[in-house]
Design an enzyme around this catalytic site. Structure first.
Site, PDB file in Angstrom:
ATOM      1  N   LYS A   9      -9.475   2.506  -2.161  1.00  0.00           N
ATOM      2  CA  LYS A   9      -9.796   2.010  -0.820  1.00  0.00           C
ATOM      3  C   LYS A   9     -11.123   2.564  -0.330  1.00  0.00           C
ATOM      4  O   LYS A   9     -11.323   3.777  -0.274  1.00  0.00           O
ATOM      5  CB  LYS A   9      -8.666   2.402   0.125  1.00  0.00           C
ATOM      6  CG  LYS A   9      -8.725   1.800   1.509  1.00  0.00           C
ATOM      7  CD  LYS A   9      -7.457   2.204   2.272  1.00  0.00           C
ATOM      8  CE  LYS A   9      -7.349   1.541   3.620  1.00  0.00           C
ATOM      9  NZ  LYS A   9      -6.059   1.929   4.292  1.00  0.00           N
ATOM     10  N   CYS A  11      -5.598  -2.981   2.949  1.00  0.00           N
ATOM     11  CA  CYS A  11      -5.331  -2.843   4.381  1.00  0.00           C
ATOM     12  C   CYS A  11      -6.591  -2.926   5.247  1.00  0.00           C
ATOM     13  O   CYS A  11      -7.133  -4.003   5.450  1.00  0.00           O
ATOM     14  CB  CYS A  11      -4.558  -1.543   4.608  1.00  0.00           C
ATOM     15  SG  CYS A  11      -3.582  -1.520   6.141  1.00  0.00           S
ATOM     16  N   GLU A  29       0.832  -1.205   0.000  1.00  0.00           N
ATOM     17  CA  GLU A  29       0.000   0.000   0.000  1.00  0.00           C
ATOM     18  C   GLU A  29       0.870   1.260   0.000  1.00  0.00           C
ATOM     19  O   GLU A  29       1.902   1.315   0.662  1.00  0.00           O
ATOM     20  CB  GLU A  29      -0.890  -0.021   1.236  1.00  0.00           C
ATOM     21  CG  GLU A  29      -1.792   1.196   1.410  1.00  0.00           C
ATOM     22  CD  GLU A  29      -2.573   1.183   2.713  1.00  0.00           C
ATOM     23  OE1 GLU A  29      -3.562   1.925   2.800  1.00  0.00           O
ATOM     24  OE2 GLU A  29      -2.193   0.432   3.637  1.00  0.00           O
TER      25      GLU A  29
END
Length: 270
Positions: A112, A146, A43
């Site tokens: 995300k 994540c 990331e």
């Protein structure tokens, strides 16, 4: 069919895209020599969590990251999960995964959805709004980032859409290493899919990161796990195992979505 995966567990230079591209390219060359078919970066690998300077260092339209991924994928003939980068748009900056296939075509892009307030993402980033689905040589894949792994309903949505391999890119902190390992195994077991999770190593001014990139099979068994140091985690996966596991324990066939909806309506009454 066996596919070799390489997770590049980089120590990311804080706020320095040029240095991070250099580190990534060196690691990519090593992974290619080891026979990798799919290479995965972590990331925000170009900038790290240098969020306060995103106006200066974010990638306009993620064009630089796309060009980097496309060039190296085509040069080496490998699929490339180019982690995620800070993508600058007219509406703000997103934390966006880029995927290039072995021909250099950009075949996937996912921003995300769940922003992590403990690291101030909600102050500097805009959330995405769509699934992270893509295909590599006919293999159905999904990508998430994540904090997304703490939301099982989001991962299940990708599995229901056909994903056989879930790619997770992260900057997961060391104090919650146990959560990282446990959540990833749970996501593999409940969705009966491979989980390929590439975390960063090292530290930035505010955090120490866990490393421990993982490759987990559809039974929830850990195929390979890195330690906390920078390095390359390689593992071979056999995609046909997904169908075998799903046939042995028919979780998807036994789902009761009508009853789930009825239960939601019932609980709203109280």
């Amino acid at each position: 069919m066996t596919i070799r995966i390489a997770c590049l567990q980089l120590d990311i230079a804080f706020g320095d895209p040029n240095e991070n591209e250099r580190r990534a390219e060196s690691a990519i060359e090593s992974a290619v020599k080891d026979g990798a078919n799919i290479i995965v970066l972590p990331e925000l690998w170009t900038t790290g969590y240098d969020l306060t300077r995103l106006d200066e260092i974010a990638d306009e339209g993620a064009e630089r990251a796309k060009a980097f991924a496309s060039r190296l994928a085509q040069t080496h003939g490998v699929h490339f999960i180019a982690g995620s980068v800070a993508k600058k748009t007219a509406a703000g900056v997103t934390n966006t995964m880029i995927v290039a296939d072995r021909s250099g075509q950009i075949v996937g892009e996912y921003s995300k959805l769940h922003l992590f307030q403990l690291m101030d993402e909600h102050l500097y980033l805009q959330p995405g709004s769509s699934l992270g689905l893509f295909s590599l040589d006919g293999l159905s894949c999904a990508g998430v980032i994540c904090y997304d792994i703490r939301f099982p309903e989001w991962i299940r949505a990708h599995a229901l859409a056909g994903a056989e391999v879930l790619f997770v890119v992260a900057e997961w902190p060391l104090p919650r290493l146990h959560h990282w390992q446990t959540l990833l195994m749970a996501r593999a077991i409940e969705n009966q899919c491979y989980v390929v999770a590439c975390n960063r190593a090292g530290r930035d001014p505010n955090n120490v990161f866990a490393g421990h990139s993982l490759v987990i099979d559809p039974w929830g068994e850990v195929i390979a796990e890195a330690d906390e140091k920078p390095g390359i985690l390689s593992a071979d996966i056999a995609p046909e195992l997904v169908a075998d596991v799903r046939a042995r324990i028919p979780v998807f066939a036994d789902r009761r979505p009508h009853d789930y909806e009825a239960a939601k309506k019932f609980f709203k009454m109280y």
